[in-house]
Design a protein around this motif. Structure first.
Motif, PDB file in Angstrom:
ATOM      1  N   ILE A  57       0.856  -1.198   0.000  1.00  0.00           N
ATOM      2  CA  ILE A  57       0.000   0.000   0.000  1.00  0.00           C
ATOM      3  C   ILE A  57       0.886   1.239   0.000  1.00  0.00           C
ATOM      4  O   ILE A  57       1.648   1.463   0.945  1.00  0.00           O
ATOM      5  CB  ILE A  57      -0.908   0.005   1.253  1.00  0.00           C
ATOM      6  N   PRO A  58       0.800   2.065  -1.061  1.00  0.00           N
ATOM      7  CA  PRO A  58       1.590   3.300  -1.078  1.00  0.00           C
ATOM      8  C   PRO A  58       0.864   4.402  -0.315  1.00  0.00           C
ATOM      9  O   PRO A  58      -0.362   4.424  -0.271  1.00  0.00           O
ATOM     10  CB  PRO A  58       1.672   3.632  -2.576  1.00  0.00           C
ATOM     11  N   GLY A  59       1.620   5.312   0.274  1.00  0.00           N
ATOM     12  CA  GLY A  59       0.984   6.429   0.975  1.00  0.00           C
ATOM     13  C   GLY A  59       2.014   7.359   1.583  1.00  0.00           C
ATOM     14  O   GLY A  59       3.226   7.155   1.425  1.00  0.00           O
ATOM     15  N   TYR A  60       1.509   8.363   2.240  1.00  0.00           N
ATOM     16  CA  TYR A  60       2.384   9.363   2.866  1.00  0.00           C
ATOM     17  C   TYR A  60       2.176   9.359   4.371  1.00  0.00           C
ATOM     18  O   TYR A  60       1.080   9.059   4.854  1.00  0.00           O
ATOM     19  CB  TYR A  60       2.094  10.750   2.287  1.00  0.00           C
ATOM     20  N   ASN A  99       2.666  14.816   6.431  1.00  0.00           N
ATOM     21  CA  ASN A  99       2.610  13.770   5.388  1.00  0.00           C
ATOM     22  C   ASN A  99       3.676  13.959   4.318  1.00  0.00           C
ATOM     23  O   ASN A  99       3.416  13.815   3.120  1.00  0.00           O
ATOM     24  CB  ASN A  99       1.227  13.741   4.726  1.00  0.00           C
ATOM     25  N   PHE A 142       7.082   9.547   1.780  1.00  0.00           N
ATOM     26  CA  PHE A 142       6.425   8.502   0.990  1.00  0.00           C
ATOM     27  C   PHE A 142       6.838   7.134   1.521  1.00  0.00           C
ATOM     28  O   PHE A 142       8.020   6.917   1.859  1.00  0.00           O
ATOM     29  CB  PHE A 142       6.838   8.607  -0.478  1.00  0.00           C
ATOM     30  N   LEU A 195       5.854   2.605   1.302  1.00  0.00           N
ATOM     31  CA  LEU A 195       5.092   1.454   0.800  1.00  0.00           C
ATOM     32  C   LEU A 195       5.057   0.429   1.926  1.00  0.00           C
ATOM     33  O   LEU A 195       6.113  -0.096   2.327  1.00  0.00           O
ATOM     34  CB  LEU A 195       5.787   0.858  -0.419  1.00  0.00           C
ATOM     35  N   ARG A 204       8.881   0.188   3.409  1.00  0.00           N
ATOM     36  CA  ARG A 204       9.921   0.895   2.646  1.00  0.00           C
ATOM     37  C   ARG A 204       9.531   2.363   2.618  1.00  0.00           C
ATOM     38  O   ARG A 204       8.339   2.677   2.535  1.00  0.00           O
ATOM     39  CB  ARG A 204       9.998   0.356   1.213  1.00  0.00           C
ATOM     40  N   GLY A 209      13.338  14.780   0.719  1.00  0.00           N
ATOM     41  CA  GLY A 209      14.287  15.207  -0.319  1.00  0.00           C
ATOM     42  C   GLY A 209      14.768  14.074  -1.202  1.00  0.00           C
ATOM     43  O   GLY A 209      15.619  14.289  -2.070  1.00  0.00           O
ATOM     44  N   SER A 210      14.215  12.878  -0.990  1.00  0.00           N
ATOM     45  CA  SER A 210      14.642  11.745  -1.829  1.00  0.00           C
ATOM     46  C   SER A 210      13.410  10.990  -2.328  1.00  0.00           C
ATOM     47  O   SER A 210      12.310  11.123  -1.769  1.00  0.00           O
ATOM     48  CB  SER A 210      15.566  10.798  -1.056  1.00  0.00           C
ATOM     49  N   GLY A 211      13.603  10.201  -3.378  1.00  0.00           N
ATOM     50  CA  GLY A 211      12.527   9.360  -3.903  1.00  0.00           C
ATOM     51  C   GLY A 211      11.255  10.144  -4.161  1.00  0.00           C
ATOM     52  O   GLY A 211      11.286  11.231  -4.744  1.00  0.00           O
ATOM     53  N   ASP A 212      10.131   9.605  -3.702  1.00  0.00           N
ATOM     54  CA  ASP A 212       8.834  10.248  -3.904  1.00  0.00           C
ATOM     55  C   ASP A 212       8.440  11.138  -2.732  1.00  0.00           C
ATOM     56  O   ASP A 212       7.320  11.676  -2.727  1.00  0.00           O
ATOM     57  CB  ASP A 212       7.748   9.168  -4.094  1.00  0.00           C
ATOM     58  N   SER A 213       9.304  11.277  -1.748  1.00  0.00           N
ATOM     59  CA  SER A 213       8.968  12.140  -0.613  1.00  0.00           C
ATOM     60  C   SER A 213       9.066  13.605  -1.000  1.00  0.00           C
ATOM     61  O   SER A 213       9.671  13.958  -2.018  1.00  0.00           O
ATOM     62  CB  SER A 213       9.900  11.844   0.575  1.00  0.00           C
ATOM     63  N   SER A 214       8.476  14.453  -0.165  1.00  0.00           N
ATOM     64  CA  SER A 214       8.553  15.897  -0.404  1.00  0.00           C
ATOM     65  C   SER A 214      10.000  16.369  -0.313  1.00  0.00           C
ATOM     66  O   SER A 214      10.864  15.680   0.231  1.00  0.00           O
ATOM     67  CB  SER A 214       7.729  16.642   0.645  1.00  0.00           C
ATOM     68  N   GLY A 215      10.212  17.571  -0.817  1.00  0.00           N
ATOM     69  CA  GLY A 215      11.530  18.189  -0.696  1.00  0.00           C
ATOM     70  C   GLY A 215      12.386  17.984  -1.928  1.00  0.00           C
ATOM     71  O   GLY A 215      12.243  16.984  -2.645  1.00  0.00           O
TER      72      GLY A 215
END
Lengths: 282, 260
Positions: B9-12, B17, B20, B22, B67, B72-78
């Protein structure tokens, strides 16, 4: 859901078998119904964030400019699963892109879409654009290219008498033998030029707008803007075709400054060809 | 034990929030969950597939995992330039809390590769990990930083990548594709890990001719297991090659066999 200045990102499991993973970026100020959404496809085996996070930088810039976006992992790539369907690769790619368009339509209201893909992603964007009627434009990053006589002359003549060129040639030969055969690399094959040309002509007749961007990273296959016309003929001068050549950059835009130039270029092309019209409803 | 796979399940989650993640859940009750802390920069992209495979293998054994991407990395904010070592530690703790909430497990195992392994070692007490499994962790930050700086300088001259050499200015302030702030550069160079506060397994896939940097950790009780084949982390020729390691997955499953 995460909010940033000017847009919100939402993560989804999506698709006809709920098998795909994607992240939608939705501008705070919605477009009217005629606006386009932008869907960014995987580059090789890299998951949806793109090489060196290129797809994140790109989609967020486009969100700031007012475009809804979706960066999505196609079947079996990144975090997405496969389906139990018996489909050819082309059918699977088209079905996945259709799923991605459905999701972005539901989230943003847009009914036309621009696909963006680098390398194999450009190939997948081409496949989907052949069949999906909602595709209004495509950005091909290091998409199909074909060696021409002009390419060969420009490539080999200046090199024939330079020691550095011979050294580079030999190093590449050794490199391919030592590294490429045993490693999981991101290579792909091109279909025949006549086939691709016919499909591009069909896209243009359907009114699609196409942006071809080449980098210096494919200098073994593309080395001058003129070459584009050499292999695609009149397609190259069609009013809905745009070409850029970032000769300094490498194939995956490893340097931050090169990525920024690319992102700005795609943003400007979109704003010129698909200008954002804010919705009249608050 | 083999469980029915549950789709991830993907989410924040986290403050505002911004992170990101999984979550790989399981159908039955679980006693232990694993927090999978990713490496940084290009190591994150290269090891994405093996992290996914590991999470799915754990789920098949009835062990939930999370995961996630640091701010600032991947699908996360920043933005990538905003990656900060202290913020990453806070993110790992937030991810641990999120995993406990989602899985219902209080007992967490911290897993991390490269700088993700370093982070797990540093955060062990704050995140209340019961056990650590770290894969080629960076224990001597100054040497690691020097290596990345040198590779970045080689990158701009790499004739396999660029038609013409690029200037120092073009390549400045970056590590192998990712912008790096002066602050992060300094923070990572200060990393020095010589002890661990919880039971720790180090999975060592570095080439055999690499000096053993894990001796102080071993002296403190950490176990070291060698993995084959070796993983080449810092080689421009393999900069964009996925890291695949079935041995890693087998070793983690074996270690967690008793816990599951």
């Amino acid at each position: 859901m995460t909010r940033t200045q000017g847009f919100t990102e939402k993560a989804f499991r999506l698709g006809r078998a709920q098998h795909l993973i994607g992240v939608a970026g939705l501008p705070d100020k919605p477009q009217d119904g005629a606006g386009v959404g932008v869907i960014v496809l995987n580059s090789g085996l890299v998951h949806r964030i793109g090489p060196f996070r290129l797809h994140v930088d790109l989609t967020r810039q486009l969100n700031v400019s007012g475009y809804p976006t979706l960066r999505v992992d196609l079947s079996t790539l990144g975090d997405s699963n496969g389906t139990q369907e018996s489909l050819s690769r082309r059918q699977q790619v088209s079905a996945d892109v259709a799923d991605a368009m459905t999701l972005l339509r539901e989230q943003s209201g847009c009914v036309r879409f621009v696909l963006v893909g680098l390398c194999s992603g450009a190939g997948n964007a081409h496949i989907a654009a052949c069949t999906e009627k909602a595709v209004a434009g495509v950005v091909f990053l290091d998409g199909y290219t074909y060696r021409t006589v002009g390419f060969l002359l420009r490539h080999y003549l200046p090199r024939a008498f330079r020691w550095a060129s011979w050294r580079r040639f030999l190093l590449r030969r050794v490199h391919r033998q030592q590294v490429a055969p045993s490693a999981a690399d991101f290579g792909h094959k091109y279909p025949a030029r006549a086939e691709v040309s016919a499909e591009l002509r069909d896209m243009l007749e359907r009114g699609l707008k196409l942006y071809f961007v080449y980098s210096g990273g494919v200098s073994d296959h593309f080395n001058h803007r003129r070459q584009f016309r050499e292999y695609f003929g009149r397609i190259a001068v069609h009013k809905h075709v745009t070409l850029s050549f970032f000769e300094e950059a490498d194939h995956t835009y490893v340097l931050a400054g090169d990525r920024l130039k690319l992102v700005r270029s795609v943003d400007q092309w979109l704003q010129h060809n698909f200008p954002v019209k804010p919705s009249k409803t608050p | 034990m083999s469980e029915q796979p549950v789709p991830a399940i993907p989410g924040y989650f986290g403050v505002d929030n911004q992170l990101f993640g999984l979550f790989h859940g399981v159908t039955g009750p679980a006693q232990t969950a694993v927090l999978l802390c990713p490496p940084f920069g290009q190591d994150l992209i290269r090891s994405h597939r093996v992290y996914r495979q590991l999470a799915e293998a754990l789920a098949n054994r009835g062990i939930p995992s999370l995961r996630f991407d640091y701010f600032g990395s991947g699908d996360s904010s920043g933005n990538s330039i905003e990656v900060d070592w202290l913020r990453c530690q806070a993110d790992a703790q937030a991810a641990a809390a999120e995993l406990r909430r989602r899985s219902g497990c209080h007992r967490l195992v911290g897993f991390g590769g490269r700088l993700g392994g370093s982070l797990v070692l540093i955060c062990a007490a704050a995140a209340e990990f019961s056990e650590l499994i770290v894969w080629d962790p960076v224990v001597h930050g100054a040497a690691y930083v020097a290596q990345l700086d040198a590779l970045q300088d080689q990158l701009r001259l790499d004739s396999m990548r660029f038609s013409q050499p690029r200037s120092s200015l073009d390549a400045a302030g970056q590590w192998l594709g990712f912008p790096v702030s002066a602050r992060l550069h300094q923070q990572v160079s200060m990393v020095r890990i010589a002890s661990t506060s919880v039971p720790t397994l180090i999975l060592d896939s570095t080439p055999q001719d690499t000096p053993n940097e894990f001796a102080p950790l071993q002296a403190g009780g950490a176990r070291v297991t060698s993995l084959a084949p070796t993983t080449v982390w810092n080689d421009l020729d393999r900069l964009e090659h996925a890291v695949l390691s079935p041995g890693l997955i087998r070793a983690v499953l074996s270690q967690l066999g008793a816990a599951a």
